[in-house]
Design a protein around this motif. Structure first.
Motif, short mmCIF file in Angstrom:
data_model
loop_
_atom_site.label_atom_id
_atom_site.label_comp_id
_atom_site.label_asym_id
_atom_site.label_seq_id
_atom_site.Cartn_x
_atom_site.Cartn_y
_atom_site.Cartn_z
N PRO A 584 -98.39 -10.91 45.71
CA PRO A 584 -97.32 -11.90 45.87
C PRO A 584 -97.29 -12.87 44.68
CG PRO A 584 -99.20 -12.52 47.19
CD PRO A 584 -99.52 -11.17 46.60
N GLU A 585 -96.12 -13.40 44.39
CA GLU A 585 -96.01 -14.39 43.31
C GLU A 585 -96.33 -15.79 43.80
OE1 GLU A 585 -92.15 -14.05 41.66
OE2 GLU A 585 -92.38 -11.94 41.08
N THR A 586 -95.99 -16.07 45.05
CA THR A 586 -96.22 -17.39 45.63
C THR A 586 -96.45 -17.23 47.13
OG1 THR A 586 -94.67 -18.38 44.04
CG2 THR A 586 -95.30 -19.75 45.91
N ILE A 587 -97.30 -18.11 47.68
CA ILE A 587 -97.52 -18.17 49.12
C ILE A 587 -96.86 -19.44 49.65
CG2 ILE A 587 -99.25 -18.38 50.96
CD1 ILE A 587 -99.28 -15.67 49.68
N VAL A 588 -96.12 -19.34 50.74
CA VAL A 588 -95.48 -20.50 51.36
C VAL A 588 -95.95 -20.61 52.81
CG1 VAL A 588 -93.32 -21.57 52.10
CG2 VAL A 588 -93.45 -20.42 49.87
N ALA A 589 -96.49 -21.77 53.16
CA ALA A 589 -96.92 -22.04 54.53
C ALA A 589 -96.08 -23.17 55.09
CB ALA A 589 -98.40 -22.43 54.56
N THR A 590 -95.72 -23.07 56.36
CA THR A 590 -94.89 -24.11 56.99
C THR A 590 -95.55 -24.58 58.27
OG1 THR A 590 -92.95 -22.94 56.13
CG2 THR A 590 -92.57 -24.69 57.74
N LEU A 591 -95.65 -25.91 58.41
CA LEU A 591 -96.26 -26.53 59.59
C LEU A 591 -95.26 -27.49 60.22
CD1 LEU A 591 -99.72 -27.47 58.00
CD2 LEU A 591 -99.27 -25.54 59.53
N THR A 592 -94.94 -27.26 61.48
CA THR A 592 -94.08 -28.18 62.23
C THR A 592 -94.56 -28.25 63.67
OG1 THR A 592 -92.45 -26.62 63.14
CG2 THR A 592 -92.12 -27.32 60.86
N THR A 593 -94.04 -29.22 64.39
CA THR A 593 -94.40 -29.37 65.80
C THR A 593 -93.70 -28.35 66.67
OG1 THR A 593 -92.65 -31.03 66.01
CG2 THR A 593 -94.89 -31.83 65.61
N ARG A 594 -92.79 -27.54 66.11
CA ARG A 594 -92.12 -26.50 66.91
C ARG A 594 -92.96 -25.22 66.98
NH1 ARG A 594 -86.57 -27.54 66.16
NH2 ARG A 594 -86.34 -29.80 66.29
N LEU A 595 -94.04 -25.16 66.23
CA LEU A 595 -94.94 -24.02 66.34
C LEU A 595 -95.93 -24.26 67.48
CD1 LEU A 595 -95.79 -23.26 62.60
CD2 LEU A 595 -93.96 -22.31 64.01
N ARG A 596 -96.39 -23.20 68.06
CA ARG A 596 -97.38 -23.32 69.12
C ARG A 596 -98.64 -24.00 68.58
NH1 ARG A 596 -98.80 -17.87 71.75
NH2 ARG A 596 -99.78 -17.61 69.72
#
Length: 856
Positions: A584-596
């Protein structure tokens, strides 16, 4: 019955130990002993006995005759006066007995139900009570006499109560209604009620009297030794910084010393001095303190060691309160590692709405491996452990206006040391009430309260009815000087923000923000972008997830399904992602309160592994971008190379910057503060929507504007922002809110005994209705849900409660338009790549795609 009442009395005495007298000079032991004996006297009627035999209240002519709280309260109103207690204590005892199976309401509204003359409803109440009195006099007068004589120490009897009749209670309650006016009474009534409720439940569950007393604490020596093991840096004179543990006032090294030497000295000296000064302050009679240290200077261990040390002296407990469950989980890991305990040990309780709150009190190999709804659960929920890790919600809502079960923790606050970590996260709507509650805790429970943070909001300083905290350390200035000499970050005001200040610039689009982040995050670098809304996080992530970019959460759901156990191994998961998405060229992680919660925790662990220089992962040489809402700002121990923060209150910006270059390495890391536009097809600016209505941006603009003018540019040094900037922000905010003179509805509710109003006040404000979903991913979750449904349908409520507790790690809340029709969560089973649950961009449950609802 006598055995039960004696057990409740013994537990009440243990719970009230050390309380001394009420605000009205009554002995607390006398009051709780009396109400312990009286609270169940109404069970002696034939009506209640019929209900016990049949399990059906309709088995008698009038089901209201089967209830015993009101009758017990009427007896208590006379008996307590006859015992010689004050009118205020009598009213508190009456209310406690009347409501011991219920909750405290608005007293002055409810007391009228017991004394107003010529009111049909009141007459009916006394008619029912007269029938209950007659029933007891016919079938159990001797038992009733024992109860009343025990309660009054022989000063009153059943025969006299029969002669007086219920009219005497009506006269007494009329008198009490006229005298209960002072602002201390609600706290007194709350304490009497909570002590009775806790003692009653403890006796019913089988919790021994000894176990209702303060439990053992985790060893302070273990934490001291751990701090000593971390204090190995050698000082210029050849000693190690551990010397500060034995000699707290030893001089700090001067500016010629290395960064490592100065940092180690300040951290260890702060730890030792705070411990010593908390003891000194307590001995001088002080009960409210503040601990202010910048991020990275060991605040957690410093506050915890000082608190445990004082708890050892007081033979009490430490209650460590934090704003968010994500921070609690991190502190929990530290506690487990240092003390070698688990949240199921009797010495330690981890208590929040997602936690498995139980304690292994028994013996045997499986003592800690089984759920219980008896003494183990109550021991934990009533905070009998020596160290309790909990949330602001659990602490302050319980002290203000608790539900029945919530009230059982209040007795544990006697002599407790309460750590309030990150108080800047407390909603401003509660600032006044927090001040009132601190006064109540320190005066009624003789508790010691410590506010600790990097950005002290000084929320008590200007309140006329709250104590002004005493500072526990004089090392904040030394820490700021060190940061000035060796800054970790540099705040850069983006032109979208400075242009807004100058009145000539539009907000930056999320697409343009993504372009800037992507261009700056190359090689082995990593970046964190903190935005103000879930929709902003999702759109920013979608924009970043182009060709050659991999979402860090892309394989998490399939990973859960293939695991034989519920454990999570970050490196194993990263290897799986690397295998599925090579090069992969880039890794993107996303954190929100809508995730379990389960998914959020796993992603944070994975991000931590990637960022840790001492851990090898498949993506160490790949640029990583993390997009998050505000959930990452406080207490999450991650350290990024650069940070982008959408416009927000200045303390939030400073807290976000604490996730950047935490190890003091290399050049200052850039912290870009910009003003972002909302997602496409929306007509709002997120910073204005979230913070503008509460006027939190105005003091931010004032503080940043002053610093910008003084420095003459848009690049602000870290030391200036965290010191002068934060101080000016709170000065402006307090002036704006008129803290010293404004009235406060919640404070008035406490002073006027409005329990219902306080119980309905939520510390976690929500400006929109929400709907809850249980998002079931793997077989274990589905089986647990099926088990829960079966247990509930069979009426096995205790087992069902334990099963639902296990399901809370799958629970997410999403906003809905209009009111939510049903408070019950909806369960959905999500298959791989299911469009109903978007983990990659953090949108979570997409409600319009949920077609088949299964109500829990």
């Amino acid at each position: 019955m006598e055995e039960h009442l004696r057990g409740v009395e013994q537990r009440s005495q243990a719970l009230i130990s050390g309380a001394g007298t009420t605000p009205y000079d009554d002995d607390w032991n006398e009051l709780v002993s009396a109400i312990a004996w009286l609270h169940d006297i109404g069970k002696l009627t034939e009506y209640f006995q019929t209900y016990i035999e049949t399990g059906d209240r309709t088995a008698v002519d009038d089901p209201q005759l089967t209830y015993h709280g009101t009758f017990g309260g009427l007896v208590a109103s006379v008996a307590l006066m006859e015992r010689g207690l004050s009118a205020e204590a009598t009213a508190a005892g009456f209310y406690a007995v009347t409501k011991h199976h219920s909750v405290l309401g608005n007293f002055h509204d409810q007391i009228g139900d017991y004394h107003v003359r010529n009111k049909t409803r009141v007459d009916d109440t006394y008619e029912l009570a007269s029938q209950q009195l007659q029933s007891i006099d016919e079938i159990a007068p001797d038992a009733a006499d024992v109860v009343i004589r025990k309660a009054t120490d022989g000063a009153y009897s059943w025969d006299r109560f029969v002669d007086d009749g219920t009219g005497r209670s009506r006269e007494v309650l009329q008198t009490l209604a006229d005298v209960i006016e002072d602002d201390e009474w609600y706290g007194c009534a709350l304490r009497a009620w909570s002590t009775l409720v806790a003692a009653d439940k403890m006796d019913a569950s089988g919790l021994d009297a000894d176990e209702s007393a303060p439990s053992e604490r985790p060893s302070t020596d273990r934490l001291t030794n751990h701090v000593r093991s971390l204090s190995t840096t050698t000082l210029p004179d050849g000693a190690t910084v551990a010397e500060y543990l034995d000699h707290p006032d030893r001089d700090l090294p001067n500016q010629t010393a290395s960064l490592e030497q100065r940092l180690g000295a300040i951290r260890t000296a702060a730890n030792s001095r705070v411990t010593e000064r908390l003891q000194d302050g307590y001995q001088r009679g002080e009960r409210t303190f503040e601990l202010t240290l910048p991020t990275g200077f060991g605040k957690t261990y410093t506050g915890l060691r000082a608190a445990l040390d004082l708890a050892d002296v007081r033979d009490s407990r430490v209650v460590y309160a934090l704003p968010y469950t994500s921070i609690i989980d991190q502190v929990d890991e530290q506690v487990r590692g240092v003390f070698g305990v688990s949240p199921q040990d009797s010495a330690y309780t981890k208590h929040h709405h997602l936690a498995d709150t139980r304690t292994a009190l028994g013996s045997g190999n499986d003592a800690g491996e089984r759920y219980s709804t008896g003494e183990e659960t109550l021991h934990a929920e009533s905070w009998r452990s020596g160290l309790v890790l909990t949330t602001f919600t659990q602490l302050f809502e319980s002290v203000a206006g608790p539900e029945n079960v919530q009230s059982t923790k209040l007795p544990a606050l006697q002599d407790a040391v309460v750590l309030v970590d990150e108080p800047q996260a407390i909603s401003m709507d509660w600032w006044g009430l927090i001040g009132r509650l601190v006064t109540h805790l320190t005066e009624e429970y003789d508790a010691t309260v410590v506010f600790m943070t990097a950005t002290q909001p000084r929320l008590l300083d200007r309140l006329p009815y709250a104590p002004t905290p005493e500072s526990l350390t004089d090392l904040s200035a030394d820490a700021v000087d060190l940061i000035a000499d060796s800054p970790r970050v540099e705040f850069r005001l983006h032109e979208s923000l400075t242009g807004h200040f100058d009145g000539d610039r539009s907000p930056l689009t999320l697409a343009d923000a993504a372009t800037e982040i992507d261009a700056a995050t190359t090689g082995e670098t990593d970046a964190l972008a903190v935005v103000n809304t879930v929709d902003s996080a999702a759109e920013l992530s979608e924009t970043l997830l182009g060709d050659g970019t991999v979402a860090l959460g892309s394989e998490l759901l399939s990973y859960w399904r293939e695991r034989d156990t519920r454990g999570f191994e970050p490196i194993e998961y990263l290897n799986r992602v690397a295998e599925c998405h090579p090069d992969p060229e880039t890794i993107v992680a996303t954190l929100t309160t809508r995730l379990r919660p389960r998914d959020r925790t796993a992603l944070i662990d994975v991000i931590d592994a990637i960022l840790d220089p001492d851990v090898d992962t498949p993506f160490d040489s790949i640029p990583t971008i993390t997009v998050s809402t505000q959930l990452i700002e406080a207490g999450v121990d991650l350290s990024f190379d650069r940070l982008y923060r959408d416009y927000a209150p200045l303390p939030a910006i400073v807290q976000a910057a604490g996730r950047c270059n935490r190890r003091f390495g290399g050049d200052p890391a850039p912290v870009t503060v910009w003003r972002l536009d909302g997602p496409e097809d929306t007509n709002y600016i997120p910073s204005q929507q979230i913070y503008g209505d509460r006027s939190l941006l105005r003091p931010t603009r004032t503080a940043i504007g002053e610093l910008r003018d003084e420095i003459g540019g848009s690049e602000l040094p870290e030391s200036v922002v965290i010191d002068q900037g934060v101080s000016r922000y709170y000065d402006a905010l307090h002036d704006q809110r008129r803290t010293e003179s404004r009235s406060d509805d919640l404070v008035e509710a406490f002073d006027e005994a409005c329990g219902e109003a306080l119980r309905n006040a939520s510390l976690v404000s929500s400006d929109y209705p929400t709907r809850d979903y249980l998002v079931l991913i793997d077989d274990v979750e589905s089986e647990t849900y099926s088990q829960y449904r079966e247990e509930r349908d069979d009426g096995r409520w205790s087992q069902a409660r334990a099963s639902f507790q296990a399901l809370k790690q799958t629970l997410v809340s999403i906003p809905v338009s209009g009111s939510s029709e049903n408070d019950a969560p909806t369960a959905i089973t999500v298959s791989e790549r299911d469009e109903r649950y978007d983990i990659e961009t953090g949108r979570g449950v997409i409600e319009e795609t949920v077609q088949t609802d299964t109500e829990v």
